[in-house]
Design a protein around this motif. Structure first.
Motif: not given
Length: 181
Positions: A81, A84, A106, A109
């Motif tokens: 995952t 960011g 993301d 999702e």
């Protein structure tokens, strides 16, 4: 408000093919969706595994902890995952540079997006669409569902992946026609 569906007709029907499976994946968390997809595809994977990118014999050791790891047909895959941050992004790019197939999910999702990413990386031809669940059958009804239809991993039927639960009479009709829910 009721609709009658006649399932017992006087016309003899061929016996439905066995070995077809429907996997309903209603989870909302991308990692949980990926876990269920890999289970449906009979992929054995490790969680929170450390993989070595650079070996000590080269003078540098770099081990990276990945969320999901598996091997298929001699290739290495990582499912992670996206967090960011620059550090996580760089580590995933390093994994790709070292010939790992990286599936970066993301956090927002859904089933469709996660399945398309994973199946694409596995090079499994697939399309998310309204699928005809009872093709080439002479029945007085038809059932269509949104999802992905694949050949079963053992090639003895079909595997249908969906985020929609076929309830009530629809589930019963699917089971009558050779599907296992």
């Amino acid at each position: 408000g009721l609709k009658l569906v006649e399932v017992n007709s006087s016309v003899p029907q061929e016996k439905p093919a066995a070995g077809n499976s429907i996997f309903v994946i209603s989870d909302k968390e991308p990692s949980a969706i990926a876990d269920k997809l890999m289970t449906a595809l009979k992929i054995n994977y490790d969680q929170d595994r450390e993989v070595e990118l650079m070996r000590r014999d080269e003078g540098i050791s770099l081990r990276v902890k990945v969320e999901r790891y598996f091997e298929k047909n001699g290739e290495r895959f990582v499912v992670s995952t996206a967090k960011g941050d620059a550090e996580s992004y760089t580590l995933l790019r390093l994994l790709e540079a070292m010939k790992y197939h990286v599936v970066s999910l993301d956090p927002d999702e859904d089933f469709r997006a996660v399945s398309e990413k994973l199946l694409s990386r596995l090079r499994m031809p697939s399309t998310y669409a309204m699928q005809d669940m009872l093709p080439s059958r002479d029945l007085p009804y038809e059932i269509k569902m949104s999802g992905i239809m694949l050949r079963s991993p053992d090639n003895k039927g079909k595997t249908f992946l969906t985020g929609t639960q076929p309830g009530g009479i629809i589930g019963d009709l699917l089971e009558l026609n050779g599907y296992t829910l």
